[in-house]
Design a protein around this motif. Structure first.
Motif, PDB file in Angstrom:
ATOM      1  N   ARG A   1       0.840  -1.205   0.000  1.00 28.23           N
ATOM      2  CA  ARG A   1       0.000   0.000   0.000  1.00 28.23           C
ATOM      3  C   ARG A   1       0.872   1.252   0.000  1.00 28.23           C
ATOM      4  N   ALA A   2       1.953   1.215   0.767  1.00 29.87           N
ATOM      5  CA  ALA A   2       2.857   2.365   0.786  1.00 29.87           C
ATOM      6  C   ALA A   2       3.494   2.567  -0.585  1.00 29.87           C
TER       7      ALA A   2
ATOM      8  N   TRP B   1      12.148  13.393  -2.331  1.00 32.01           N
ATOM      9  CA  TRP B   1      11.198  12.618  -1.527  1.00 32.01           C
ATOM     10  C   TRP B   1      11.358  11.121  -1.808  1.00 32.01           C
TER      11      TRP B   1
ATOM     12  N   ILE C   1       2.184   1.717  -3.403  1.00 32.36           N
ATOM     13  CA  ILE C   1       1.126   2.247  -4.276  1.00 32.36           C
ATOM     14  C   ILE C   1       0.972   3.761  -4.041  1.00 32.36           C
ATOM     15  N   GLY C   2       0.997   4.158  -2.779  1.00 29.14           N
ATOM     16  CA  GLY C   2       0.885   5.586  -2.455  1.00 29.14           C
ATOM     17  C   GLY C   2       2.022   6.393  -3.044  1.00 29.14           C
ATOM     18  N   ARG C   3       3.245   5.888  -2.886  1.00 36.56           N
ATOM     19  CA  ARG C   3       4.417   6.608  -3.428  1.00 36.56           C
ATOM     20  C   ARG C   3       4.348   6.662  -4.949  1.00 36.56           C
TER      21      ARG C   3
ATOM     22  N   LEU D   1      -1.580   6.793   2.154  1.00 36.28           N
ATOM     23  CA  LEU D   1      -1.133   5.467   1.685  1.00 36.28           C
ATOM     24  C   LEU D   1       0.386   5.353   1.741  1.00 36.28           C
ATOM     25  N   ALA D   2       1.052   6.398   1.270  1.00 39.47           N
ATOM     26  CA  ALA D   2       2.517   6.352   1.190  1.00 39.47           C
ATOM     27  C   ALA D   2       3.161   6.241   2.567  1.00 39.47           C
TER      28      ALA D   2
ATOM     29  N   GLU E   1       1.825   4.671   5.105  1.00 43.39           N
ATOM     30  CA  GLU E   1       1.191   3.559   5.812  1.00 43.39           C
ATOM     31  C   GLU E   1       2.209   2.662   6.520  1.00 43.39           C
TER      32      GLU E   1
ATOM     33  N   LEU F   1      -3.254   9.785  -1.150  1.00 36.54           N
ATOM     34  CA  LEU F   1      -1.992   9.152  -1.561  1.00 36.54           C
ATOM     35  C   LEU F   1      -0.904   9.348  -0.502  1.00 36.54           C
TER      36      LEU F   1
END
Lengths: 134, 202
Positions: free
Chosen positions: A4-5, B124, A7-9, B194-195, B197, B191
């Protein structure tokens, strides 16, 4: 969780890349900025020339037939486009109004600040000025 | 002795006495310890035959270098998220102008967010990779805090976004342009959550 992380990045990075591409496509790159800077120089020159013409009109008692530099009307503005070398255009429209023209590259993006009796026409690339005291 | 130290000492003694981890976990659970605390205590010790419980280096040590990377990561995330939203808002204002044609100076407003994203997006991504703990290790507490701080800000943004949408709807002013901008904020904030998480759960 790691997925999930990731996917977020990836989502944030992808969104940024898409928007960057769209922004560059919409706003243009360095060439667009250089065009705007050259046009900004031209409109500043036209405004300075308008001040010169008004000064000459005050000296002569009427709008001048053609542009000329006069020591009494300092500082002396440029009479020609510094980027192309072409002379700026000057036309007397009436006893109290005149116009100054330049070859703008993107006249629709020329920023003109509000000044009384001065109007910039993007279609013709000319600044029309009415002598306030004539 | 602190509660955490008491818990770790009990766990070590129990493991040394030959108790099964499941039995220790059940006993701690009955005594009121949380799942996270129990897991933390059990993972702090490695059991090897013929040896007393071996202390694990459960979290990556917070070095000055790692703190620097984490600080850069947080700043870069803020810059990326903020300028992403600014860029999207300006593009929306250009493509869907409230008065047509859109003012020419809007195009010039694109340059600063572009510059910010070009600088901070790679930073980042790099700092996220650099701050990743070694396999089998967990992040230092600072990283977890940074994850929670970022999620806190993102959730505030989503809440404010929802508030603005409802307010504009009640005012009869929920235009398509406004809703599109609200959607951009929600997507970027989502997002970000999520990133971050894995940091929050570590």
């Amino acid at each position: 969780m790691t997925d999930r992380a990731a996917i977020g990045r990836a989502g944030l990075a992808l969104l940024a890349l898409v928007l960057l591409a769209l922004a560059l496509w919409t706003g243009g790159g360095p060439a667009a900025g250089q065009r705007e800077a050259r046009d900004a120089t031209r409109i500043r020159d036209l405004q300075a020339l308008a001040d010169l013409v008004i000064c000459l009109a005050d000296e002569d008692g009427a709008l001048p037939e053609m542009l000329r530099l006069e020591p009494a009307c300092a500082p002396a503005p440029r009479l020609a486009d510094p980027h192309t070398g072409a002379d700026y255009g000057y036309d007397r429209l009436s006893a109290d109004s005149f116009r100054l023209c330049a070859g703008f590259e993107r006249p629709d993006t020329v920023a003109t600040w509000s000044r009384p009796a001065r109007r910039f026409d993007p279609e013709s690339g000319c600044l029309t000025v009415r002598h306030p005291d004539a | 002795m602190s509660r955490a130290a008491t818990l770790h000492e009990f766990t070590r003694d129990a493991l040394a006495a030959g108790a099964a981890p499941e039995a220790i976990a059940a006993a701690l659970h009955d005594a009121g310890w949380s799942e996270g605390e129990i897991g933390d205590a059990l993972e702090s010790w490695a059991v090897r035959p013929g040896l007393p419980p071996v202390p694990r280096r459960s979290r990556t040590a917070l070095t000055a270098g790692l703190a620097l990377v984490e600080g850069l990561h947080l700043v870069a995330l803020g810059m990326v998220a903020g300028h992403l939203i600014a860029l999207a808002f300006t593009l929306i204002a250009i493509w869907l102008p409230q008065v047509s044609p859109a003012p020419h100076w809007l195009a010039a407003q694109l340059r600063w967010p572009i510059a910010a994203l070009v600088v901070f997006l790679p930073l980042w991504l790099w700092s996220a990779r650099k701050a990743r703990p070694a396999p089998g290790q967990r992040r230092p507490a600072l990283s977890v805090w940074i994850g929670h701080l970022a999620v806190f800000c993102a959730m505030l943004a989503i809440l404010g976004d929802a508030l603005a949408v409802i307010y504009r709807f009640l005012a009869g002013d929920a235009t398509a342009v406004f809703l599109l901008k609200a959607l951009v904020v929600a997507v970027v904030a989502g997002l970000v959550i999520l990133a971050m998480e894995e940091r929050r759960r570590d």
